[in-house]
Design a protein around this motif. Structure first.
Motif, mmCIF file in Angstrom:
data_model
loop_
_atom_site.group_PDB
_atom_site.id
_atom_site.type_symbol
_atom_site.label_atom_id
_atom_site.label_comp_id
_atom_site.label_asym_id
_atom_site.label_seq_id
_atom_site.Cartn_x
_atom_site.Cartn_y
_atom_site.Cartn_z
ATOM 1 N N GLY A 67 1.454 -12.124 -3.063
ATOM 2 C CA GLY A 67 1.690 -12.122 -1.637
ATOM 3 C C GLY A 67 2.261 -10.817 -1.132
ATOM 4 N N VAL A 68 2.841 -10.904 0.046
ATOM 5 C CA VAL A 68 3.360 -9.726 0.740
ATOM 6 C C VAL A 68 4.859 -9.907 0.971
ATOM 7 N N VAL A 69 5.619 -8.883 0.669
ATOM 8 C CA VAL A 69 7.068 -8.926 0.853
ATOM 9 C C VAL A 69 7.398 -8.915 2.344
ATOM 10 N N GLU A 70 8.222 -9.884 2.770
ATOM 11 C CA GLU A 70 8.665 -9.936 4.164
ATOM 12 C C GLU A 70 10.094 -9.439 4.339
ATOM 13 N N ALA A 71 10.946 -9.634 3.314
ATOM 14 C CA ALA A 71 12.349 -9.200 3.402
ATOM 15 C C ALA A 71 12.891 -9.080 1.988
ATOM 16 N N VAL A 72 13.942 -8.300 1.839
ATOM 17 C CA VAL A 72 14.565 -8.142 0.519
ATOM 18 C C VAL A 72 16.075 -8.305 0.638
ATOM 19 N N GLY A 73 16.686 -8.810 -0.450
ATOM 20 C CA GLY A 73 18.130 -8.926 -0.507
ATOM 21 C C GLY A 73 18.787 -7.562 -0.652
ATOM 22 N N GLY A 74 20.084 -7.535 -0.425
ATOM 23 C CA GLY A 74 20.812 -6.278 -0.406
ATOM 24 C C GLY A 74 20.812 -5.526 -1.720
ATOM 25 N N SER A 78 13.363 -2.408 -6.063
ATOM 26 C CA SER A 78 12.019 -2.135 -6.589
ATOM 27 C C SER A 78 10.903 -2.322 -5.568
ATOM 28 N N VAL A 79 11.155 -3.090 -4.511
ATOM 29 C CA VAL A 79 10.137 -3.322 -3.482
ATOM 30 C C VAL A 79 10.786 -3.282 -2.106
ATOM 31 N N ALA A 80 9.922 -3.192 -1.079
ATOM 32 C CA ALA A 80 10.378 -3.148 0.312
ATOM 33 C C ALA A 80 9.443 -4.003 1.152
ATOM 34 N N PRO A 81 9.865 -4.395 2.358
ATOM 35 C CA PRO A 81 8.982 -5.175 3.222
ATOM 36 C C PRO A 81 7.635 -4.492 3.410
ATOM 37 N N GLY A 82 6.575 -5.298 3.343
ATOM 38 C CA GLY A 82 5.221 -4.780 3.469
ATOM 39 C C GLY A 82 4.534 -4.534 2.145
ATOM 40 N N ASP A 83 5.291 -4.459 1.048
ATOM 41 C CA ASP A 83 4.683 -4.231 -0.256
ATOM 42 C C ASP A 83 3.863 -5.435 -0.703
ATOM 43 N N HIS A 84 2.783 -5.167 -1.424
ATOM 44 C CA HIS A 84 1.987 -6.226 -2.036
ATOM 45 C C HIS A 84 2.512 -6.459 -3.447
ATOM 46 N N VAL A 85 2.646 -7.734 -3.825
ATOM 47 C CA VAL A 85 3.249 -8.061 -5.117
ATOM 48 C C VAL A 85 2.497 -9.189 -5.812
ATOM 49 N N VAL A 86 2.509 -9.131 -7.136
ATOM 50 C CA VAL A 86 2.112 -10.238 -7.998
ATOM 51 C C VAL A 86 3.383 -10.787 -8.618
ATOM 52 N N LEU A 87 3.468 -12.100 -8.776
ATOM 53 C CA LEU A 87 4.671 -12.728 -9.310
ATOM 54 C C LEU A 87 4.422 -13.237 -10.715
ATOM 55 N N VAL A 156 2.099 -4.012 -6.627
ATOM 56 C CA VAL A 156 0.718 -3.607 -6.893
ATOM 57 C C VAL A 156 0.176 -2.838 -5.699
ATOM 58 N N SER A 157 -0.934 -2.168 -5.907
ATOM 59 C CA SER A 157 -1.545 -1.372 -4.842
ATOM 60 C C SER A 157 -2.067 -2.266 -3.724
ATOM 61 N N PRO A 158 -1.874 -1.861 -2.463
ATOM 62 C CA PRO A 158 -2.420 -2.649 -1.350
ATOM 63 C C PRO A 158 -3.933 -2.584 -1.258
ATOM 64 N N ASP A 159 -4.555 -1.720 -2.057
ATOM 65 C CA ASP A 159 -6.009 -1.580 -2.023
ATOM 66 C C ASP A 159 -6.718 -2.670 -2.828
ATOM 67 N N VAL A 160 -5.955 -3.430 -3.622
ATOM 68 C CA VAL A 160 -6.545 -4.466 -4.474
ATOM 69 C C VAL A 160 -6.288 -5.835 -3.840
#
Length: 368
Positions: A67-74, A78-87, A156-160
């Motif tokens: 999915g896509v990161v919407e928010a991160v804890g303090g 390793s990631v920021a809002p908008g990043d694409h991720v595999v879990l 992961v890359s947003p291109d995939v």
């Protein structure tokens, strides 16, 4: 402040999943809010639903999210809002084995992945009836959104396309990783895979990546054997019609196979796999079975073979390192795992479970 989400809840042992509205609580400092795009259905999800594994029910399962990161804890870096991720699977990151780079064998594995709670005992999910177990494999991704521990997140890359990548988090990682990270077969070697569902099919593809020139798939489903041949198996055997040990001996000209991987965890199958090994061969078990399951091996005549038996979790992978490698292999056309996938709407999740159990589909993926 809690957020209303939609999730598939495993209400009690053996019952179908129920689509419900739940409350998702605020992020903890080490968590990432992920909007799910897709989630794979894995045999482990069915095992927990059926009571074979100890996650407290009711629970939201799912552990192959993308999915896509919407928010991160303090505390997340390793990631920021908008990043694409595999879990993938969660790990503590602090124990002796994690610090040695062996995250798959985290000393706190059962609590991290099956406990249904955070370290402080809280759950991120609740219904009108009370708490619902969360953080399955650190994620509980059978939901539109989840608060995911950072250790379970792989950028992961947003291109995939995320819909394609979802199965990499568990089954594909387990099968491919067992071959590439644990068995390390030499180019020109032989390998047999017992059970060519999602995990076994990933192992078949990885064996060809490693340069194995004899790759044998064993399964009761002819449709799966056909897929195995398409993605890299040089030979296939159906135990319903053929003596497996004799067939492997014939294929290997009487030498036996150098590497064997069992995804079934069926004691009789494991005995066949061990019998089929060459001198100094290695048998790896990745299939899950109920606690207390025993298997007996012949140790008289086989002593002189000097063979090895080992159990493997999550392909002995560090997800943040290994999953990007699998993405690269897929982009190169060398790991065509997308050929195994059939997608389902979220409302059809129980059909996806049934089709997986019957062998109709190798890898169901829920698309939100």
């Amino acid at each position: 402040m809690s957020t209303t989400i939609t999730a598939a809840v495993a209400p009690s042992t053996g019952r179908p999943l129920a689509i419900q509205q739940l409350q998702l609580d605020d992020l903890c400092p080490d968590e990432v809010r992920v909007r799910m795009v897709a989630t794979g259905v894995c045999h482990t999800d069915a095992n927990v639903r059926n009571g074979f594994m100890p996650t407290p029910l009711p629970a939201v399962l799912g552990h192959e999210g993308a999915g896509v990161v919407e928010a991160v804890g303090g505390g997340v870096t390793s990631v920021a809002p908008g990043d694409h991720v595999v879990l993938s699977a969660a790990y503590c990151g602090r124990c002796r084995t994690c610090r040695a780079g062996l995250m798959a064998y985290c000393e706190d594995l059962m609590a991290q992945d099956f406990g249904g709670r955070r370290r402080d005992g809280s759950t991120s999910l609740s219904s009108a009836d009370g708490p619902v177990s969360s953080h399955f494999f650190g994620q509980s991704s059978f939901a539109t959104h989840a608060n995911v521990v950072e250790t379970a997140v792989v950028k992961v890359s947003p291109d995939v396309p995320l819909q394609t990548l979802a199965p990499l988090g568990c089954g594909m990682q387990t099968g491919a990783g067992t071959v590439l990270n644990e068995l390390h077969p030499e180019a020109g070697s032989s390998l047999v895979v017992f059970g060519v569902g999602a995990v076994g099919a990933a192992a078949v593809m990885a064996a060809r990546v490693a340069g194995c020139t004899t790759v044998i798939g064993v399964d009761l489903h002819e449709s799966r054997l056909e897929v195995a041949e398409r993605i890299g198996a040089t030979h296939t055997v159906n135990p319903a019609t053929t003596d497996v040990v004799e067939a492997i001996a014939k294929i290997t000209r009487g030498d036996g196979v150098q590497y064997a991987l069992d995804t079934t965890a069926v004691p009789a199958v494991l005995r066949q796999a061990a019998t089929s090994l060459a001198i100094r061969g290695t048998l790896a078990l990745v299939g899950a079975s109920p606690a207390g399951t025993d298997v007996g091996f012949e140790i008289g005549e086989s002593l002189v073979k000097g063979w090895t038996f080992k159990t493997v979790i999550q392909g002995s992978a560090v997800p943040q390192v290994f999953i990007p490698r699998l993405v690269d292999l897929w982009q190169q056309g060398r790991f065509p795992f997308d050929e195994l996938v059939q997608t389902y709407a979220f409302d059809d999740i129980n059909t996806a479970f049934a089709d997986s159990a019957s062998g109709k589909v190798i890898k169901p993926v829920i698309v939100f």
